[in-house]
Design an enzyme around this catalytic site. Structure first.
Site, PDB file in Angstrom:
ATOM      1  N   ASP A  13       0.806  -1.225   0.000  1.00 49.87           N
ATOM      2  CA  ASP A  13       0.000   0.000   0.000  1.00 49.87           C
ATOM      3  C   ASP A  13       0.841   1.278   0.000  1.00 49.87           C
ATOM      4  O   ASP A  13       0.441   2.294   0.554  1.00 49.87           O
ATOM      5  CB  ASP A  13      -0.960   0.031   1.211  1.00 49.87           C
ATOM      6  CG  ASP A  13      -1.802  -1.225   1.281  1.00 49.87           C
ATOM      7  OD1 ASP A  13      -2.214  -1.705   0.221  1.00 49.87           O
ATOM      8  OD2 ASP A  13      -2.034  -1.730   2.394  1.00 49.87           O
ATOM      9  N   GLY A  15       1.678   2.780  -2.793  1.00 52.68           N
ATOM     10  CA  GLY A  15       1.371   3.549  -4.008  1.00 52.68           C
ATOM     11  C   GLY A  15       2.154   3.049  -5.212  1.00 52.68           C
ATOM     12  O   GLY A  15       2.454   3.824  -6.129  1.00 52.68           O
ATOM     13  N   HIS A  43      -4.107  -2.748  -6.245  1.00 52.46           N
ATOM     14  CA  HIS A  43      -3.513  -1.513  -6.748  1.00 52.46           C
ATOM     15  C   HIS A  43      -4.637  -0.586  -7.193  1.00 52.46           C
ATOM     16  O   HIS A  43      -5.353  -0.881  -8.140  1.00 52.46           O
ATOM     17  CB  HIS A  43      -2.565  -1.803  -7.907  1.00 52.46           C
ATOM     18  CG  HIS A  43      -1.284  -2.439  -7.473  1.00 52.46           C
ATOM     19  ND1 HIS A  43      -0.366  -2.946  -8.346  1.00 52.46           N
ATOM     20  CD2 HIS A  43      -0.775  -2.624  -6.237  1.00 52.46           C
ATOM     21  CE1 HIS A  43       0.661  -3.431  -7.661  1.00 52.46           C
ATOM     22  NE2 HIS A  43       0.430  -3.250  -6.384  1.00 52.46           N
ATOM     23  N   GLN A 180       2.641  -6.239  -2.630  1.00 53.96           N
ATOM     24  CA  GLN A 180       2.995  -6.199  -1.204  1.00 53.96           C
ATOM     25  C   GLN A 180       4.258  -5.346  -0.989  1.00 53.96           C
ATOM     26  O   GLN A 180       4.537  -4.475  -1.795  1.00 53.96           O
ATOM     27  CB  GLN A 180       3.177  -7.614  -0.626  1.00 53.96           C
ATOM     28  CG  GLN A 180       1.877  -8.391  -0.471  1.00 53.96           C
ATOM     29  CD  GLN A 180       1.432  -9.093  -1.734  1.00 53.96           C
ATOM     30  OE1 GLN A 180       2.214  -9.746  -2.396  1.00 53.96           O
ATOM     31  NE2 GLN A 180       0.170  -8.967  -2.076  1.00 53.96           N
ATOM     32  N   LYS A 285       2.465  10.365  -0.777  1.00 52.49           N
ATOM     33  CA  LYS A 285       1.522  10.933   0.202  1.00 52.49           C
ATOM     34  C   LYS A 285       2.120  12.050   1.062  1.00 52.49           C
ATOM     35  O   LYS A 285       1.738  12.229   2.222  1.00 52.49           O
ATOM     36  CB  LYS A 285       0.914   9.822   1.062  1.00 52.49           C
ATOM     37  CG  LYS A 285      -0.096   8.971   0.254  1.00 52.49           C
ATOM     38  CD  LYS A 285      -1.011   8.171   1.134  1.00 52.49           C
ATOM     39  CE  LYS A 285      -2.338   7.884   0.465  1.00 52.49           C
ATOM     40  NZ  LYS A 285      -3.247   7.036   1.221  1.00 52.49           N
TER      41      LYS A 285
HETATM   42  P1  IMP Z   1      -1.845 -12.837   2.945  1.00 57.88           P
HETATM   43  O1  IMP Z   1      -0.855 -12.404   1.924  1.00 57.88           O
HETATM   44  O2  IMP Z   1      -3.269 -12.658   2.510  1.00 57.88           O
HETATM   45  O3  IMP Z   1      -1.569 -14.205   3.467  1.00 57.88           O
HETATM   46  O4  IMP Z   1      -1.683 -11.850   4.208  1.00 57.88           O
HETATM   47  C1  IMP Z   1      -0.513 -11.834   5.000  1.00 57.88           C
HETATM   48  C2  IMP Z   1      -0.260 -10.432   5.568  1.00 57.88           C
HETATM   49  O5  IMP Z   1       0.111  -9.556   4.519  1.00 57.88           O
HETATM   50  C3  IMP Z   1      -1.490  -9.788   6.228  1.00 57.88           C
HETATM   51  O6  IMP Z   1      -1.038  -8.977   7.292  1.00 57.88           O
HETATM   52  C4  IMP Z   1      -2.078  -8.944   5.102  1.00 57.88           C
HETATM   53  O7  IMP Z   1      -2.843  -7.858   5.573  1.00 57.88           O
HETATM   54  C5  IMP Z   1      -0.811  -8.465   4.422  1.00 57.88           C
HETATM   55  N1  IMP Z   1      -0.979  -8.192   2.992  1.00 57.88           N
HETATM   56  C6  IMP Z   1      -1.031  -9.074   1.976  1.00 57.88           C
HETATM   57  N2  IMP Z   1      -1.134  -8.458   0.801  1.00 57.88           N
HETATM   58  C7  IMP Z   1      -1.131  -7.141   1.065  1.00 57.88           C
HETATM   59  C8  IMP Z   1      -1.183  -5.965   0.246  1.00 57.88           C
HETATM   60  O8  IMP Z   1      -1.230  -6.025  -0.996  1.00 57.88           O
HETATM   61  N3  IMP Z   1      -1.156  -4.767   0.886  1.00 57.88           N
HETATM   62  C9  IMP Z   1      -1.071  -4.685   2.243  1.00 57.88           C
HETATM   63  N4  IMP Z   1      -1.009  -5.743   3.042  1.00 57.88           N
HETATM   64  C10 IMP Z   1      -1.036  -6.967   2.468  1.00 57.88           C
HETATM   65 MG    MG Z   2      -2.594  -2.266  -1.818  1.00 63.37          MG
END
Ligand code: IMP
Ligand code: MG
Length: 338
Positions: A13, A15, A43, A180, A285
């Site tokens: 997150d 950006g 995204h 991520q 931001k």
């Molecule tokens: P998972 O990837 O769904 O297994 O989540 C594992 C951890 O990564 C959790 O804390 C999610 O909130 C975080 N997470 C996974 N993908 C994203 C993303 O694209 N943005 C922000 N957090 C993410």
């Molecule tokens: Mg995101």
């Protein structure tokens, strides 16, 4: 063949979608590649003021770039078909533009149920942990394992490729788009509060990008940090951070969960920049922290406060000078531009 990489330096997150969209307008790029993650990513991008959230398809497709879902990505076909439809509805020739790696693993209903029932760390419930478990257990199902007529129901005429041969044959300039962020990487992050794969720039290698072909590495951060999941991340009752989350509209684009906020942590950012080999740093931001008008960050484990924004910017440039030329730090104040 050349490539540039976009990588998240925090907890996702940051950006990256905006950065990808802005860069993909550059005519030098001929391909766009998503190199990790799956429908857990979100995204958010704006095209002619229309808000579009892409989860699995690289953002470069919006600018008409041929776009590849890479080998290390995990694919939810049902969700992918929704994204394909949405992009077709804005007039994109998805059948020709989108390519999917034959060896990307498939997320099944069982994976999603398992994730919902047995998650302990606050996942996005997209099935990421179970699909990667099965992948490494060598019992997973890949795109190539799905019968063609069944696949067509979800992806229509979209081509299945081997990205290794495809990228070599097309010999162009590839924009690699990460999902991520570094702090969620399974090895570098705060295990077990991580995702089940790698989220660093070096991870482009498994889609056919050799390390010596990488030119620029765009590291993306926010001027503050956010995290979604079960770890305690935001100090309780901190009015400034609560306000920051409101001003920044910090809600997840995949799960709508509230993101926990904290100040920019330069100690962590330095490690992240070092390991990812960042050559250009984009700090997003900055408009939000200016609106808050409270200028704080963490360095050497201490919170440091500044009176003015200009002071905070200068401090960041000096603190990071071992890692990056100050002229290669871009402070961004706008959701549409870098
Ligand atoms: P998972 O990837 O769904 O297994 O989540 C594992 C951890 O990564 C959790 O804390 C999610 O909130 C975080 N997470 C996974 N993908 C994203 C993303 O694209 N943005 C922000 N957090 C993410
Ligand atoms: Mg995101």
């Amino acid at each position: 063949m050349k490539s540039d990489v976009i990588v998240g330096l925090q907890y996702g997150d940051e950006g990256k979608g905006k950065v990808s969209l802005c860069l993909s307008k550059d005519e030098k790029y001929t391909l766009c590649l998503r190199y990790n993650g799956g429908p857990n990513a979100g995204h958010t991008i704006y095209k002619d003021d229309k808000k579009i959230i892409l989860h699995q398809i690289p953002c470069g497709i919006i600018e008409g770039l041929t776009s590849i879902i890479g080998s290390a990505c995990v694919v939810d076909l049902e969700k992918l078909s929704i994204e394909i439809k949405e992009l077709k509805s804005i007039g994109l020739d998805i059948d020709n533009l989108l390519k999917i790696s034959f060896n990307a693993h498939i997320i099944t209903k069982e994976h999603i149920n398992d994730d919902k029932q047995n998650d302990t760390i606050g996942s996005t419930s997209s099935g990421i942990r179970p699909v990667n478990r099965d992948k490494y257990d060598r019992v997973g199902k890949r795109i190539i394992d799905i019968p063609k007529n069944e696949l067509e129901k979800y992806i229509g005429k979209v081509e299945i490729i081997n990205p290794v041969g495809y990228i070599e044959k097309n010999n162009g300039y590839i924009l690699c788009e990460g999902a991520q962020g570094f702090e969620l990487d399974i090895d570098y992050g705060n295990y077990p509060f991580v995702t089940s794969t790698h989220c660093c720039s070096g991870f482009v290698f498994n889609s056919g990008i050799a390390p010596n072909k990488i030119k620029e590495i765009y590291g993306v951060s926010k001027i503050y940090s956010t995290y979604v999941g079960n770890m305690n991340y935001q100090p309780e009752d901190d009015k400034e951070l609560i306000r920051l989350g409101e001003l920044g509209n910090e809600f997840g684009s995949t799960t709508s969960r509230k993101r926990q906020c904290n100040w920019l942590n330069l100690d962590k950012l330095k490690t992240s920049m070092y390991v990812n080999g960042v050559t250009i740093l984009i700090i997003n931001k900055c408009d939000i922290i200016k609106e808050l008008d409270v200028y704080k960050l963490i360095n050497n484990n201490e919170i440091i406060q500044f009176k003015f924004w200009s002071e905070m910017m200068d401090y960041i440039k000096v603190a990071l000078c071992k890692y990056i030329e100050p002229t290669n730090i871009k402070f961004s104040y706008n959701k549409d531009f870098i």
